[in-house]
Write a protein that holds these residues in place. Structure first.
Motif, short mmCIF file in Angstrom:
data_model
loop_
_atom_site.label_atom_id
_atom_site.label_comp_id
_atom_site.label_asym_id
_atom_site.label_seq_id
_atom_site.Cartn_x
_atom_site.Cartn_y
_atom_site.Cartn_z
N GLN A 33 0.83 -1.19 0.00
CA GLN A 33 0.00 0.00 0.00
C GLN A 33 0.87 1.25 0.00
O GLN A 33 0.56 2.22 -0.68
CB GLN A 33 -0.92 -0.01 1.22
N ALA A 34 1.97 1.24 0.73
CA ALA A 34 2.87 2.39 0.75
C ALA A 34 3.43 2.66 -0.64
O ALA A 34 3.54 3.80 -1.06
CB ALA A 34 4.01 2.16 1.75
N ASN A 35 3.76 1.61 -1.38
CA ASN A 35 4.27 1.79 -2.74
C ASN A 35 3.20 2.31 -3.67
O ASN A 35 3.49 3.05 -4.60
CB ASN A 35 4.85 0.48 -3.27
N ASP A 36 1.94 1.93 -3.44
CA ASP A 36 0.84 2.41 -4.27
C ASP A 36 0.63 3.91 -4.09
O ASP A 36 0.12 4.58 -4.98
CB ASP A 36 -0.46 1.66 -3.94
N ASN A 37 0.98 4.44 -2.92
CA ASN A 37 0.80 5.86 -2.65
C ASN A 37 1.95 6.71 -3.19
O ASN A 37 1.87 7.92 -3.17
CB ASN A 37 0.65 6.10 -1.15
N GLN A 38 3.03 6.08 -3.65
CA GLN A 38 4.17 6.80 -4.21
C GLN A 38 3.73 7.45 -5.52
O GLN A 38 3.17 6.78 -6.39
CB GLN A 38 5.33 5.83 -4.46
N ILE A 39 3.97 8.73 -5.65
CA ILE A 39 3.63 9.40 -6.91
C ILE A 39 4.80 9.29 -7.87
O ILE A 39 5.96 9.32 -7.47
CB ILE A 39 3.21 10.87 -6.70
N ASP A 40 4.50 9.10 -9.15
CA ASP A 40 5.52 8.95 -10.17
C ASP A 40 6.13 10.29 -10.57
O ASP A 40 7.32 10.41 -10.76
CB ASP A 40 4.93 8.31 -11.43
N LYS A 41 5.26 11.30 -10.70
CA LYS A 41 5.70 12.60 -11.20
C LYS A 41 5.05 13.71 -10.39
O LYS A 41 3.92 13.57 -9.95
CB LYS A 41 5.32 12.76 -12.67
N ALA A 42 5.79 14.80 -10.25
CA ALA A 42 5.27 15.98 -9.56
C ALA A 42 5.58 17.21 -10.40
O ALA A 42 6.68 17.35 -10.93
CB ALA A 42 5.89 16.12 -8.18
N LEU A 43 4.61 18.09 -10.50
CA LEU A 43 4.79 19.39 -11.12
C LEU A 43 4.63 20.42 -10.02
O LEU A 43 3.58 20.51 -9.39
CB LEU A 43 3.75 19.63 -12.22
N ILE A 44 5.70 21.17 -9.78
CA ILE A 44 5.68 22.21 -8.75
C ILE A 44 5.55 23.55 -9.45
O ILE A 44 6.42 23.93 -10.24
CB ILE A 44 6.95 22.15 -7.89
N ILE A 45 4.46 24.25 -9.17
CA ILE A 45 4.22 25.56 -9.75
C ILE A 45 4.49 26.59 -8.66
O ILE A 45 3.86 26.56 -7.60
CB ILE A 45 2.78 25.70 -10.28
N VAL A 46 5.43 27.47 -8.93
CA VAL A 46 5.80 28.49 -7.94
C VAL A 46 5.52 29.86 -8.54
O VAL A 46 6.01 30.19 -9.63
CB VAL A 46 7.30 28.39 -7.55
N GLN A 60 12.23 14.24 -5.07
CA GLN A 60 13.17 13.68 -6.04
C GLN A 60 14.04 12.60 -5.39
O GLN A 60 14.30 11.56 -5.98
CB GLN A 60 14.02 14.80 -6.62
N ASP A 61 14.46 12.86 -4.15
CA ASP A 61 15.26 11.88 -3.42
C ASP A 61 14.50 10.57 -3.18
O ASP A 61 15.10 9.52 -3.04
CB ASP A 61 15.72 12.45 -2.07
N LYS A 62 13.17 10.64 -3.16
CA LYS A 62 12.33 9.44 -2.96
C LYS A 62 11.98 8.76 -4.28
O LYS A 62 11.20 7.82 -4.30
CB LYS A 62 11.07 9.81 -2.20
N GLY A 63 12.52 9.28 -5.39
CA GLY A 63 12.30 8.63 -6.67
C GLY A 63 11.24 9.25 -7.55
O GLY A 63 10.93 8.74 -8.62
N THR A 64 10.66 10.35 -7.12
CA THR A 64 9.64 11.03 -7.92
C THR A 64 10.31 11.92 -8.95
O THR A 64 11.26 12.64 -8.63
CB THR A 64 8.74 11.89 -7.01
N HIS A 65 9.82 11.89 -10.19
CA HIS A 65 10.32 12.81 -11.21
C HIS A 65 9.65 14.16 -10.95
O HIS A 65 8.41 14.25 -10.91
CB HIS A 65 10.01 12.33 -12.62
N GLY A 121 17.52 15.85 -12.75
CA GLY A 121 16.66 15.48 -13.88
C GLY A 121 15.40 16.31 -14.05
O GLY A 121 14.63 16.08 -14.98
N ALA A 122 15.18 17.27 -13.17
CA ALA A 122 13.97 18.10 -13.28
C ALA A 122 14.11 19.10 -14.43
O ALA A 122 15.19 19.64 -14.66
CB ALA A 122 13.73 18.86 -11.98
N SER A 123 13.00 19.32 -15.11
CA SER A 123 12.97 20.42 -16.06
C SER A 123 12.46 21.65 -15.31
O SER A 123 11.60 21.53 -14.43
CB SER A 123 12.07 20.11 -17.26
N VAL A 124 13.02 22.80 -15.62
CA VAL A 124 12.59 24.06 -15.02
C VAL A 124 12.23 24.99 -16.16
O VAL A 124 13.02 25.19 -17.08
CB VAL A 124 13.69 24.68 -14.13
N ASN A 125 11.03 25.53 -16.07
CA ASN A 125 10.54 26.45 -17.10
C ASN A 125 9.90 27.67 -16.46
O ASN A 125 9.34 27.57 -15.36
CB ASN A 125 9.47 25.77 -17.97
N VAL A 126 9.98 28.79 -17.15
CA VAL A 126 9.20 29.96 -16.75
C VAL A 126 7.87 29.89 -17.48
O VAL A 126 7.77 29.29 -18.57
CB VAL A 126 9.93 31.29 -17.05
#
Length: 145
Positions: A22-35, A54-59, A99-104
């Motif tokens: 169940q803990a692995n099922d809650n792991q998100i694959d990708k995150a988009l952070i909007i600042v 990112q340290d936990k394996g999320t892109h 490995g993160a992409s950063v865009n304006v």
């Protein structure tokens, strides 16, 4: 006595297996952070959390809008934040190295006095259709700061 301990250990392992799954099922694959905040502490916390994910394996990908877009500029040198004594832009560059992409945002440059040449190496300009695709993808969680 040894048999009881072994039985207890095996039974405990069987009970714990669904929880681990169940803990692995809650792991998100990708995150988009909007600042979009101009607050250095808010920008810094967004980058701290992005690095932790990112340290936990999320892109992780980052979209910088409004005043936060200034993090993408070569000329930006903010003050260091405690306790690690790093700037939000240093933490952002660490995300990029991971490995993160950063865009304006697409509106940032046309509504500022800056050109694309003013952006840090590796920072791009977001294309709204691509960002919309990321935001609506089932395996992506969107965080806004």
């Amino acid at each position: 006595m040894k048999a009881n301990k072994l039985t207890a250990l095996l039974f405990g392992s069987i009970l714990a297996a669904p929880l681990a799954s169940q803990a692995n099922d809650n792991q998100i694959d990708k995150a988009l952070i909007i600042v979009n905040s101009g607050s250095l502490q808010t920008q810094g916390m967004a980058m701290v959390l992005g690095n932790a994910m990112q340290d936990k394996g999320t892109h992780v990908d980052v979209l910088l809008c409004d005043k936060a877009g200034d993090l993408a500029l070569n000329e930006t040198n903010n003050k260091q934040l405690k306790p690690k004594n790093v700037t939000p832009e240093q933490m952002m560059m660490k995300l990029q190295k991971g490995g993160a992409s950063v865009n304006v945002c697409a509106l940032y440059l046309p509504n500022s006095s800056h050109s694309k040449d003013a952006l840090r190496e590796g920072v791009g300009v977001a294309a709204p259709p691509e960002i919309a695709q990321q935001m609506t993808a089932k395996n992506t969680r969107v965080f806004s700061f």
